[in-house]
Scaffold this motif. Structure first.
Motif, PDB file in Angstrom:
ATOM      1  N   ASP A 184       0.816  -1.216   0.000  1.00 11.10           N
ATOM      2  CA  ASP A 184       0.000   0.000   0.000  1.00 11.10           C
ATOM      3  C   ASP A 184       0.850   1.266   0.000  1.00 11.10           C
ATOM      4  O   ASP A 184       0.361   2.342  -0.366  1.00 11.10           O
ATOM      5  N   LEU A 185       2.112   1.152   0.440  1.00 14.37           N
ATOM      6  CA  LEU A 185       3.009   2.298   0.496  1.00 14.37           C
ATOM      7  C   LEU A 185       4.431   1.835   0.188  1.00 14.37           C
ATOM      8  O   LEU A 185       4.749   0.655   0.370  1.00 14.37           O
ATOM      9  N   PRO A 186       5.294   2.743  -0.256  1.00 14.41           N
ATOM     10  CA  PRO A 186       6.687   2.351  -0.452  1.00 14.41           C
ATOM     11  C   PRO A 186       7.361   2.091   0.897  1.00 14.41           C
ATOM     12  O   PRO A 186       6.951   2.640   1.925  1.00 14.41           O
ATOM     13  N   LEU A 187       8.371   1.238   0.896  1.00 16.09           N
ATOM     14  CA  LEU A 187       9.215   0.998   2.071  1.00 16.09           C
ATOM     15  C   LEU A 187       8.421   0.511   3.281  1.00 16.09           C
ATOM     16  O   LEU A 187       8.875   0.649   4.424  1.00 16.09           O
ATOM     17  N   GLN A 188       7.259  -0.068   3.041  1.00 19.46           N
ATOM     18  CA  GLN A 188       6.390  -0.420   4.161  1.00 19.46           C
ATOM     19  C   GLN A 188       7.031  -1.482   5.055  1.00 19.46           C
ATOM     20  O   GLN A 188       6.948  -1.413   6.281  1.00 19.46           O
ATOM     21  N   ALA A 190      10.280  -2.015   5.391  1.00 12.47           N
ATOM     22  CA  ALA A 190      11.467  -1.460   6.039  1.00 12.47           C
ATOM     23  C   ALA A 190      11.108  -0.492   7.155  1.00 12.47           C
ATOM     24  O   ALA A 190      11.768  -0.468   8.207  1.00 12.47           O
ATOM     25  N   LEU A 191      10.081   0.325   6.939  1.00 14.23           N
ATOM     26  CA  LEU A 191       9.767   1.390   7.894  1.00 14.23           C
ATOM     27  C   LEU A 191       8.633   1.033   8.848  1.00 14.23           C
ATOM     28  O   LEU A 191       8.607   1.515   9.975  1.00 14.23           O
ATOM     29  N   GLY A 192       7.693   0.252   8.375  1.00 10.85           N
ATOM     30  CA  GLY A 192       6.626  -0.197   9.259  1.00 10.85           C
ATOM     31  C   GLY A 192       5.747   0.906   9.819  1.00 10.85           C
ATOM     32  O   GLY A 192       5.082   0.714  10.828  1.00 10.85           O
ATOM     33  N   ASP A 193       5.747   2.078   9.195  1.00  5.08           N
ATOM     34  CA  ASP A 193       4.902   3.178   9.666  1.00  5.08           C
ATOM     35  C   ASP A 193       4.347   3.928   8.472  1.00  5.08           C
ATOM     36  O   ASP A 193       5.110   4.376   7.609  1.00  5.08           O
ATOM     37  N   ASP A 194       3.046   4.081   8.430  1.00  2.42           N
ATOM     38  CA  ASP A 194       2.416   4.677   7.264  1.00  2.42           C
ATOM     39  C   ASP A 194       2.813   6.133   7.067  1.00  2.42           C
ATOM     40  O   ASP A 194       3.054   6.581   5.946  1.00  2.42           O
ATOM     41  N   GLU A 195       2.895   6.901   8.173  1.00  6.02           N
ATOM     42  CA  GLU A 195       3.180   8.328   8.023  1.00  6.02           C
ATOM     43  C   GLU A 195       4.591   8.558   7.469  1.00  6.02           C
ATOM     44  O   GLU A 195       4.811   9.424   6.622  1.00  6.02           O
ATOM     45  N   VAL A 196       5.552   7.785   7.948  1.00  5.63           N
ATOM     46  CA  VAL A 196       6.916   7.916   7.434  1.00  5.63           C
ATOM     47  C   VAL A 196       6.981   7.445   5.987  1.00  5.63           C
ATOM     48  O   VAL A 196       7.611   8.083   5.137  1.00  5.63           O
ATOM     49  N   ALA A 197       6.334   6.343   5.683  1.00  2.00           N
ATOM     50  CA  ALA A 197       6.340   5.830   4.307  1.00  2.00           C
ATOM     51  C   ALA A 197       5.706   6.824   3.339  1.00  2.00           C
ATOM     52  O   ALA A 197       6.158   6.962   2.194  1.00  2.00           O
ATOM     53  N   VAL A 199       5.901   9.950   3.420  1.00  2.67           N
ATOM     54  CA  VAL A 199       6.884  10.992   3.099  1.00  2.67           C
ATOM     55  C   VAL A 199       7.599  10.638   1.798  1.00  2.67           C
ATOM     56  O   VAL A 199       7.787  11.492   0.923  1.00  2.67           O
ATOM     57  N   PHE A 200       7.967   9.380   1.649  1.00  2.00           N
ATOM     58  CA  PHE A 200       8.682   8.949   0.447  1.00  2.00           C
ATOM     59  C   PHE A 200       7.744   8.847  -0.753  1.00  2.00           C
ATOM     60  O   PHE A 200       8.144   9.141  -1.882  1.00  2.00           O
ATOM     61  N   ALA A 201       6.496   8.450  -0.519  1.00  2.00           N
ATOM     62  CA  ALA A 201       5.527   8.424  -1.616  1.00  2.00           C
ATOM     63  C   ALA A 201       5.303   9.836  -2.166  1.00  2.00           C
ATOM     64  O   ALA A 201       5.344  10.065  -3.391  1.00  2.00           O
ATOM     65  N   ASP A 202       5.097  10.793  -1.267  1.00  2.00           N
ATOM     66  CA  ASP A 202       4.875  12.178  -1.696  1.00  2.00           C
ATOM     67  C   ASP A 202       6.107  12.741  -2.388  1.00  2.00           C
ATOM     68  O   ASP A 202       5.995  13.457  -3.399  1.00  2.00           O
ATOM     69  N   LEU A 203       7.277  12.440  -1.860  1.00  2.00           N
ATOM     70  CA  LEU A 203       8.529  12.935  -2.440  1.00  2.00           C
ATOM     71  C   LEU A 203       8.651  12.533  -3.899  1.00  2.00           C
ATOM     72  O   LEU A 203       8.945  13.364  -4.777  1.00  2.00           O
ATOM     73  N   HIS A 204       8.410  11.269  -4.190  1.00  2.00           N
ATOM     74  CA  HIS A 204       8.599  10.795  -5.566  1.00  2.00           C
ATOM     75  C   HIS A 204       7.501  11.307  -6.494  1.00  2.00           C
ATOM     76  O   HIS A 204       7.775  11.644  -7.648  1.00  2.00           O
ATOM     77  N   ALA A 360       5.993  17.336   7.396  1.00  2.00           N
ATOM     78  CA  ALA A 360       5.577  17.873   6.096  1.00  2.00           C
ATOM     79  C   ALA A 360       6.738  18.556   5.387  1.00  2.00           C
ATOM     80  O   ALA A 360       6.856  18.495   4.151  1.00  2.00           O
ATOM     81  N   GLY A 361       7.611  19.208   6.155  1.00  2.00           N
ATOM     82  CA  GLY A 361       8.765  19.881   5.571  1.00  2.00           C
ATOM     83  C   GLY A 361       9.975  18.989   5.390  1.00  2.00           C
ATOM     84  O   GLY A 361      11.038  19.465   4.993  1.00  2.00           O
ATOM     85  N   ARG A 362       9.820  17.727   5.736  1.00  2.00           N
ATOM     86  CA  ARG A 362      10.889  16.716   5.577  1.00  2.00           C
ATOM     87  C   ARG A 362      12.148  17.110   6.338  1.00  2.00           C
ATOM     88  O   ARG A 362      13.260  17.074   5.807  1.00  2.00           O
ATOM     89  N   ALA A 363      11.949  17.420   7.611  1.00  2.00           N
ATOM     90  CA  ALA A 363      13.063  17.685   8.518  1.00  2.00           C
ATOM     91  C   ALA A 363      12.615  17.193   9.894  1.00  2.00           C
ATOM     92  O   ALA A 363      12.039  17.959  10.674  1.00  2.00           O
TER      93      ALA A 363
END
Length: 421
Positions: A184-188, A190-197, A199-204, A360-363
């Motif tokens: 359902d999300l990238p890196l799911q 590896a990261l195991g957290d939807d909100e963090v994952a 971040v990478f979906a939005d980035l790409h 949201a600001g990726r920091a």
């Protein structure tokens, strides 16, 4: 023919021409070992690191030579018998010899297996067409670079670290990229957290990647033996000059298995990196380590693991009483996002994830907790403090106050409720 060391000297043999093997040879010399070292590499390239293959070298920012662990003359100057394009056929434990493809036998007093891993292969119709590419060695990176330079388009199968880094490199060159991911999300994983994952979906997506989640690949079509499109699990057809497959890797344990060593998702080694044979060690991707800090057996496939286990194995080969206690670490660079991660957080062992900073600001920081303690963490674009404060929380082993952990006004060290012990 058997090649024995002369003058009664000891012979240390290393199988594998990657970072772990090359750093092991370097450490042996740095630690004063002046006897025989044989480094056997199945590729024709000098031993090299793998991160540039999906980062600087693939982007075209770094020269090919930047990936090499040492220049060619280093091996000559340090009297390391480097043998390129040399395949090891089997290990003869009774004779303490490795048998090469040409039947030559090389004696060892200590043997280090640093054979790495290999990509898992795609099993769909058309997977054998030209243009179906994997990324594990320099030749693979060269092939992907040629497609990028030719303008693509590229389909990437798998939204893990390798897949996303390839997608980022291609988009930096304005190549059309479609990423297919069954989760359902990238890196799911590896990261195991939807909100963090996310971040990478939005980035790409912001950088123009056609990221299709919950979507697999059912077949690859081609003309004259070469890829020209793929069919997805929802029936769509996507143009492709190449398909880059990044669906994981498997440890290269064939030699160890054939030799009768204990193997299960890697070569089983103790905290000193010795296998079930007292003169054979393993390092890098292939080593499944009994970790004294994490209290379980782990196998890590990232660059930093090869960087630290190779030297550790070398010191064990020399008889030093060293215990491997390094925490898993990895990093990625994609577009303007840089990230570092440290720790070990299997999804089924994590209770919660705490975020700190501007997601949201990726920091921001992310912390994975189990039983109220930080077991892993990462930072995104927070280079002033970096990953060290996260590592300190993990190694302390104390429980944390999650509200303080999330509050950027509270120093990370003050988030501890109590210290371990």
């Amino acid at each position: 023919m058997t090649t024995q060391p002369g003058n009664g000297e000891h012979s240390f043999v290393i199988v594998g021409g990657g970072l772990a093997g090359a750093k092991a040879a370097e450490t042996l010399r740095d630690e004063g070992f002046d006897e025989r070292i044989v480094l056997l590499c199945d590729e024709s390239e000098l031993p090299y690191e793998r991160p540039p293959l999906s980062k600087g070298y693939l982007l075209g920012n770094d020269a090919r030579e930047s990936a090499y662990v040492h220049e060619a003359n280093w091996y000559r100057e340090n009297n390391v018998d480097l043998r390129l394009a040399t395949r090891v056929r089997r290990i003869d434990r009774f004779a303490s010899e490795v048998v090469l493809a040409d039947a030559e036998r090389v004696h060892y007093d200590r043997l280090l297996l640093a054979t790495g891993s290999e990509p898992r292969r795609l099993d769909v119709p058309g997977a054998d067409l030209d243009g179906v590419l994997y990324l594990r060695n320099l030749a693979d990176s060269d092939a992907i670079k040629r497609v990028i330079e030719a303008g693509g388009p590229i389909v990437v199968v798998g939204a893990g670290w390798i897949g996303l880094e390839v997608a980022a490199a291609a988009r930096e060159h304005d190549v059309e990229v479609t990423v297919l991911e069954v989760a359902d999300l990238p890196l799911q994983q590896a990261l195991g957290d939807d909100e963090v994952a996310r971040v990478f979906a939005d980035l790409h997506r912001e950088h123009g990647v056609d990221l299709r989640l919950g979507t697999g690949i059912t077949s690859i079509e081609g003309a004259d033996g070469r890829v020209d499109s793929v069919t997805t699990s929802d029936g769509s057809s996507v143009r492709a000059a190449a398909v880059v497959v990044g669906i994981g890797v498997a440890p290269r344990t064939g030699l160890a298995e054939d030799a009768g060593l204990v193997v299960d998702n890697g070569v089983h080694v103790d905290p000193h990196l010795f296998s079930s044979d007292p003169v054979i060690l393993a390092a890098g991707d292939v080593a499944a380590i009994e970790h004294p800090v994490l209290h379980e057996r782990i196998r890590v496939e990232h660059w930093a693991n090869a960087l630290v286990t190779g030297p550790h194995a070398a010191r064990s080969m020399l008889g030093h009483d060293v215990v491997f206690e390094e925490l898993p670490y990895f990093f990625t660079d994609q577009y303007d996002l840089g990230m570092e991660y440290v720790g070990y957080a299997p999804p089924d062992a994590v209770d919660s994830v705490v975020l700190r900073g501007d997601v949201a600001g990726r920091a921001f920081y992310a912390f994975w907790l189990a039983a109220g303690k930080v077991v892993a963490g990462m930072h995104v674009n927070l280079w002033d403090d970096g990953i060290d404060p996260v590592k300190a929380l993990i190694l302390d082993g104390g429980a944390v106050d999650t509200a303080k952990l999330a509050d950027t006004a509270v120093p990370l060290g003050e988030a501890l409720v109590r210290r371990a012990g």
